[in-house]
Design a protein around this motif. Structure first.
Motif, PDB file in Angstrom:
ATOM      1  N   ILE A 212      98.809 -44.475  23.460  1.00  0.00           N
ATOM      2  CA  ILE A 212      98.057 -43.651  22.500  1.00  0.00           C
ATOM      3  C   ILE A 212      98.918 -42.443  22.172  1.00  0.00           C
ATOM      4  CG2 ILE A 212      95.992 -42.238  22.120  1.00  0.00           C
ATOM      5  CD1 ILE A 212      94.497 -44.093  24.046  1.00  0.00           C
ATOM      6  N   ARG A 213      99.216 -42.275  20.884  1.00  0.00           N
ATOM      7  CA  ARG A 213     100.014 -41.109  20.462  1.00  0.00           C
ATOM      8  C   ARG A 213      99.147 -40.239  19.563  1.00  0.00           C
ATOM      9  NH1 ARG A 213     105.838 -43.408  18.605  1.00  0.00           N
ATOM     10  NH2 ARG A 213     106.558 -41.353  19.245  1.00  0.00           N
ATOM     11  N   LEU A 214      99.264 -38.936  19.737  1.00  0.00           N
ATOM     12  CA  LEU A 214      98.458 -37.993  18.931  1.00  0.00           C
ATOM     13  C   LEU A 214      99.361 -37.107  18.088  1.00  0.00           C
ATOM     14  CD1 LEU A 214      95.764 -36.801  21.498  1.00  0.00           C
ATOM     15  CD2 LEU A 214      95.595 -38.647  19.815  1.00  0.00           C
ATOM     16  N   VAL A 215      98.842 -36.725  16.907  1.00  0.00           N
ATOM     17  CA  VAL A 215      99.590 -35.816  16.019  1.00  0.00           C
ATOM     18  C   VAL A 215      99.373 -34.381  16.516  1.00  0.00           C
ATOM     19  CG1 VAL A 215      99.896 -35.011  13.634  1.00  0.00           C
ATOM     20  CG2 VAL A 215      99.192 -37.376  14.080  1.00  0.00           C
ATOM     21  N   ASP A 216     100.463 -33.710  16.810  1.00  0.00           N
ATOM     22  CA  ASP A 216     100.337 -32.306  17.221  1.00  0.00           C
ATOM     23  C   ASP A 216      99.922 -31.471  15.994  1.00  0.00           C
ATOM     24  OD1 ASP A 216     101.174 -30.252  19.476  1.00  0.00           O
ATOM     25  OD2 ASP A 216     101.849 -29.452  17.531  1.00  0.00           O
ATOM     26  N   PRO A 217      98.829 -30.736  16.091  1.00  0.00           N
ATOM     27  CA  PRO A 217      98.325 -30.035  14.899  1.00  0.00           C
ATOM     28  C   PRO A 217      99.354 -29.060  14.312  1.00  0.00           C
ATOM     29  CG  PRO A 217      96.829 -29.725  16.773  1.00  0.00           C
ATOM     30  CD  PRO A 217      98.042 -30.447  17.282  1.00  0.00           C
ATOM     31  N   LYS A 218     100.203 -28.470  15.157  1.00  0.00           N
ATOM     32  CA  LYS A 218     101.152 -27.481  14.647  1.00  0.00           C
ATOM     33  C   LYS A 218     102.426 -28.126  14.125  1.00  0.00           C
ATOM     34  CE  LYS A 218      99.579 -23.360  17.026  1.00  0.00           C
ATOM     35  NZ  LYS A 218      99.550 -22.727  18.343  1.00  0.00           N
ATOM     36  N   SER A 219     103.064 -28.973  14.984  1.00  0.00           N
ATOM     37  CA  SER A 219     104.368 -29.523  14.595  1.00  0.00           C
ATOM     38  C   SER A 219     104.237 -30.793  13.753  1.00  0.00           C
ATOM     39  CB  SER A 219     105.178 -29.835  15.858  1.00  0.00           C
ATOM     40  OG  SER A 219     104.513 -30.856  16.584  1.00  0.00           O
ATOM     41  N   LYS A 220     103.024 -31.365  13.716  1.00  0.00           N
ATOM     42  CA  LYS A 220     102.757 -32.621  12.996  1.00  0.00           C
ATOM     43  C   LYS A 220     103.550 -33.798  13.589  1.00  0.00           C
ATOM     44  CE  LYS A 220     100.256 -30.375   9.985  1.00  0.00           C
ATOM     45  NZ  LYS A 220      98.855 -30.317  10.338  1.00  0.00           N
ATOM     46  N   LEU A 221     104.123 -33.609  14.761  1.00  0.00           N
ATOM     47  CA  LEU A 221     104.888 -34.696  15.385  1.00  0.00           C
ATOM     48  C   LEU A 221     103.980 -35.498  16.301  1.00  0.00           C
ATOM     49  CD1 LEU A 221     108.158 -32.715  16.240  1.00  0.00           C
ATOM     50  CD2 LEU A 221     107.747 -34.286  14.326  1.00  0.00           C
ATOM     51  N   LEU A 222     104.408 -36.732  16.603  1.00  0.00           N
ATOM     52  CA  LEU A 222     103.605 -37.619  17.440  1.00  0.00           C
ATOM     53  C   LEU A 222     103.925 -37.395  18.911  1.00  0.00           C
ATOM     54  CD1 LEU A 222     103.856 -40.788  15.213  1.00  0.00           C
ATOM     55  CD2 LEU A 222     101.722 -39.714  15.939  1.00  0.00           C
ATOM     56  N   GLU A 223     102.883 -37.279  19.680  1.00  0.00           N
ATOM     57  CA  GLU A 223     103.034 -36.984  21.091  1.00  0.00           C
ATOM     58  C   GLU A 223     102.401 -38.128  21.879  1.00  0.00           C
ATOM     59  OE1 GLU A 223     101.368 -33.431  23.432  1.00  0.00           O
ATOM     60  OE2 GLU A 223     102.047 -32.613  21.490  1.00  0.00           O
ATOM     61  N   ILE A 224     103.081 -38.621  22.917  1.00  0.00           N
ATOM     62  CA  ILE A 224     102.512 -39.723  23.713  1.00  0.00           C
ATOM     63  C   ILE A 224     101.493 -39.129  24.686  1.00  0.00           C
ATOM     64  CG2 ILE A 224     102.998 -41.629  25.293  1.00  0.00           C
ATOM     65  CD1 ILE A 224     105.961 -41.372  24.228  1.00  0.00           C
ATOM     66  N   ARG A 225     100.230 -39.536  24.567  1.00  0.00           N
ATOM     67  CA  ARG A 225      99.200 -38.970  25.429  1.00  0.00           C
ATOM     68  C   ARG A 225      98.763 -39.943  26.525  1.00  0.00           C
ATOM     69  NH1 ARG A 225      96.663 -34.281  23.712  1.00  0.00           N
ATOM     70  NH2 ARG A 225      95.590 -34.481  25.698  1.00  0.00           N
TER      71      ARG A 225
END
Lengths: 758, 123
Positions: A212-225
């Motif tokens: 599951i990857r989420l979009v970081d609200p600030k950087s708009k990059l995908l983060e593996i959660r």
């Protein structure tokens, strides 16, 4: 304007009274009551706007019937003239005989005059104060001025009460959200929830890996959660590609779910070549909240699988579960931090409204705001009276050593042609709005200021003006050593806090001013008291030798020490006359000083005024005879007695009689008449002397005033006699006046209240 | 021959009053302060006392209170010499039965007139 002492301390009390109530309903009652009392009025009606665009509505009354208040409120548009909020001008109505609601209320309750005082905040009308008097005619100027001050105090207090109510309301609402989200999905459980969702997906589809990857609200990059069955190399590979150029990136960008049946041939997974984790088929779905994609759920199988559209729908619904969990967690975090902010603001606002000491308040504001926003240092600067310079009022986080180094910055010019005038604080005041600079080195506007910023070692600065209602008071600056960009909510919070601080400050400053005026008034009173003491002492010290001088001269003149030759007699008479003058001067000075300090007391007793008059004429007999002036009396019989101080009444008559002698020519006549008019005994001293010009008549009773002509200049006098006489008549509850024509004599008349049936 | 006691801290005033009263044929006793005046009263019985109000050590009001407290002098007529500044004490003096007041500076002839009136002598 000068405020009388009594009202001054009353205003001080009102200011404290207002600051003690944060409840609007309680506050408006206090405002109505205080306004009525200080203006010595009979009733008052207070109307307020809930919102700037709303009409004025009934808020509170003092001594006014509910029915009247309703009439005024219902019909307000018909009777209320347009008020101009920026001028602060009250409207004085001396005629309330009108057909509208105001006229009807005045008629029903018996009011003759009214004053409409606008209550303004932020340059717009927020309320109106209608004050009524039963007495006809123009209300006293001081009352109107005091009402303006009360309106001013009220405006700040109302704004403050509303701000507190708002903060209280908001923090209550946030409390609810906070509790709900906490029960749905508390922050520590988010990871667990995501792991469960991923496990469930793999179990459901019999797959072996996923993430599951989420979009970081600030950087708009995908983060593996969350992830399952991925080797460290794959994870590293994914972390190195957090952008759009990945399968997850494609899903986020298009907001569509996708099935990859064969990783090797699908163009979306072309970059998977060389991936050490064996994967053949995949499904990837977006996690959607509202219309926004917040992340991606992907599962994969190392065996080839023919995923169906049904499988994809199932995975999508699992994805939406994940989205809910994530959104809840986000809301929870947000609620938690906003709640903390609101609670802090509420705490600040409450503390602000209970402090009236300016230095304490300045320190409190800058310390709390700096700490709250984690600023490295902060300053609160206040505009000086001319509005051209900023003076440092309080500082946070700045060492004494630094202050010594940067002493010149404690006072800051606003002139834009100077480096200081180019500062963010100066710009903030000039523009009247918040100025936020995240990196001063990169901001073109503050090129001049960069050097100073470097010296003071800060990178970011936020300045917010302190504007309590219309005019700015000063500016709060928060400095950050690292580059810092405050979020919009933080800026909003800072502005709210600045507004609350400004209102509190203005009130405290007004209170301080009132206090200072009272202190200086007390000092003046002390000086005046000392003056009176001094005059008393001096006059006693002068009187002691004069007693001996006068006594011995009179012994000699009376012939007790043997006969005198004519020259000796003549010279001793001169000494005697001049001694009398000196005694009279000392008496007059003592009297005027005691009258002015309010320390002259009357010993009142019932008196027959006729007896006093006859005695005083007798006492002046030799002076009348000396100038050949005839004196006649016309005294009505059966006069009532008067309540008077016999010594002072004698002094009043003696002064008028001796003036008549002084300013009458030889061989003329003086007439004294005594009669009764209504409840007063009226005494007239009529001479046929030089008379008084009209322009001099008004000034006659002023102290040290002496008429401007040769006879007056040639006649001895201190210019205090009539002033003292005037005061003495006043103190007896009477009136004194003069009728005269230049060259045709003068008539001085005074009245004194008679004792009924006395 | 009536006997008069004069109490005043100003020697010149005492001398002035003494001279004028003697001219009138009265016998005069003098004291420069309140305590001395009260001391004289222990042995003498004057017919009238002329008493200054403003005196150091013991002011005229206190002297008057003590005069009234002694049976021998309780009913002796007293004329107070007052400065204009002392009007507040007049109320109390009234209670202590003061025959008359003479305001300083005073005309010796008026003092004589008041003394005669208090002693019920023809003017």
């Amino acid at each position: 304007m000068t405020i009388p002492r009594k009202e001054l301390s009353r205003l001080h009390e009102i200011s404290e009274l207002f600051s003690a109530s944060s409840e609007l309903t309680e506050l408006v009652d206090k405002i109505a009551g205080a306004g009525t009392a200080i203006a010595n009025a009979d009733a008052c009606w207070l109307a307020l706007k809930v919102d700037p665009n709303d009409p004025l509505e009934h808020a509170a009354t003092c001594n006014l019937a509910t029915k009247s208040a309703r009439m005024l409120s219902d019909d307000i548009a018909a009777w209320l003239p347009e008020m101009t909020p920026d001028t602060d001008h009250p409207l004085i109505l001396t005629d309330l005989k009108r057909k509208d609601a105001l006229g009807k209320v005045a008629a029903a309750e018996g009011y003759s005059s009214a004053v409409l005082v606008p209550i303004t905040y932020n340059k717009s009308l927020t309320g109106i104060f209608v004050v009524f008097w039963k007495e006809a005619g123009e209300p006293p100027v001081e009352a109107v001025e005091l009402l303006l001050l009360v309106a001013h105090l009220a405006s700040g207090a109302i704004a403050n009460a509303r701000l507190i109510a708002q903060a209280r309301h908001r923090s209550a609402a946030l409390d609810v959200i906070f509790n709900v989200t906490q029960t749905i999905g508390a922050s520590p459980r988010i990871q667990q929830a995501l792991n469960v969702i991923l496990d469930e997906a793999n179990r459901l589809f019999g797959t072996t890996q996923g993430n599951i990857r989420l979009v970081d609200p600030k950087s708009k990059l995908l983060e593996i959660r969350a992830h399952k069955g991925l080797s460290r190399i794959t994870l590293k590979y994914m972390q190195d590609r957090p952008g759009k150029k990945s399968l997850s990136g494609w899903v986020v960008k298009n907001g569509k779910p996708v099935i990859i049946r064969d990783v090797k041939t699908d163009p979306l997974t072309a970059h998977f070549h060389g991936n050490p984790d064996p994967v053949s088929s995949m499904m990837s779905v977006p996690l959607v909240v509202g219309s926004k994609t917040i992340g991606v759920l992907t599962i994969g199988s190392h065996e080839h699988r023919e995923f169906s559209q049904e499988d994809l729908s199932l995975l999508l619904s699992l994805g939406s579960q994940a989205a809910i969990v994530i959104e809840n967690a986000r809301l929870y975090e947000q609620a938690k931090s906003r709640l903390a902010e609101q609670k802090a603001l509420y705490g600040i606002a409450e503390h602000l409204s209970s402090t009236l000491d300016v230095p304490t308040l300045l320190k409190f504001v800058i310390n709390h705001l700096s700490a709250f926003f984690h600023a490295n240092f902060g300053t609160l600067r206040l505009l000086d009276e001319g509005g051209a310079t900023l003076m440092t009022g309080a500082m946070y986080g700045i060492t004494d050593e630094y202050i010594r180094h940067a002493n010149e910055n404690l006072e800051m010019s606003l002139d834009p042609s100077t480096a200081q005038g180019q500062s963010p604080a100066a710009a903030c005041l000039r523009e009247g709005r918040l100025v936020a600079i995240s990196n001063i080195a990169k901001d073109r506007r503050f090129a001049e200021w960069r050097k100073i910023a470097k010296m003071q070692s800060f990178t970011s600065v936020v300045c917010v003006p302190l504007v309590p209602s219309n005019e700015p008071l000063g500016v709060i600056s928060l400095y950050f050593q690292d580059a810092r960009k405050l979020a919009p909510e933080e800026l909003e919070l800072l502005q709210t806090a600045a507004r609350a601080s400004a209102i509190a400050l203005q009130r405290a400053m007004l209170d301080e001013r009132l206090l200072k005026e009272e202190v200086s008034r007390r000092a003046l009173e002390e000086v005046s008291h000392l003056k009176t003491e001094f005059v008393s002492l001096v006059s006693h010290e002068l009187r002691t030798p004069l007693t001996s001088i006068q006594g011995y001269i009179r012994l000699i003149l009376a012939g007790h020490t043997g006969g005198l030759d004519p020259v000796q007699q003549d010279f001793l008479n001169a000494v005697n006359r001049n001694t009398d003058r000196l005694v009279a001067l000392v008496d007059d000075l003592l009297d005027i000083s005691r009258i002015e300090s309010g320390r002259l007391e009357l010993l009142l007793e019932p008196l027959d005024i006729t007896e006093t008059i006859v005695n005083e004429i007798e006492a002046h007999r030799s002076q009348f005879e000396g100038k050949g002036i005839g004196v006649t009396t016309d005294i009505q019989t059966g006069l009532p007695r008067v309540k008077a101080d016999s010594h002072r009444l004698g002094q009043i008559i003696a002064n008028l009689v001796s003036n008549a002698i002084k300013y009458s020519g030889e061989g003329t006549s003086v007439k004294v008449t005594v009669g009764q008019i209504g409840q007063n005994v009226l005494v007239k001293v009529i001479d046929s002397g030089i008379g008084i010009a009209p322009e001099e008549r008004n000034r006659l009773f002023e102290r040290f005033y002496r008429g401007d002509n040769d006879l007056v200049r040639a006649t001895y006098g201190t210019g205090l006699g009539l002033a003292i006489t005037h005061h003495l008549v006043d103190m007896h509850g009477g009136k004194i006046w003069v009728e005269s024509e230049k060259g045709h004599g003068s008539t001085f008349s005074f009245s004194i209240p008679a004792i009924p049936n006395g | 021959m009536p006997k008069i006691l004069v109490v005043d801290d100003e020697p010149d005033v005492v001398k002035l009053v003494e001279f004028r009263m003697q001219k009138e044929g009265f016998e005069v006793l003098t004291a420069g302060d309140g305590r001395t005046g009260l001391g004289i009263l222990e042995t003498e019985k004057p017919d009238l006392i002329i008493l200054d109000i403003m005196m150091p050590l013991m002011d005229g009001m206190e002297v008057l209170r003590q005069i009234r407290a002694h049976r021998a002098s309780a009913r002796v007529p007293v004329i107070m010499l007052t400065a204009k500044t002392a009007s507040v004490t007049v109320d109390e003096a009234r209670q202590l039965w003061v025959s008359d007041y003479v305001m300083k500076p005073f005309d010796p002839e008026k003092l004589v007139a008041k003394v005669k009136k208090a002693l019920k002598l023809p003017a």
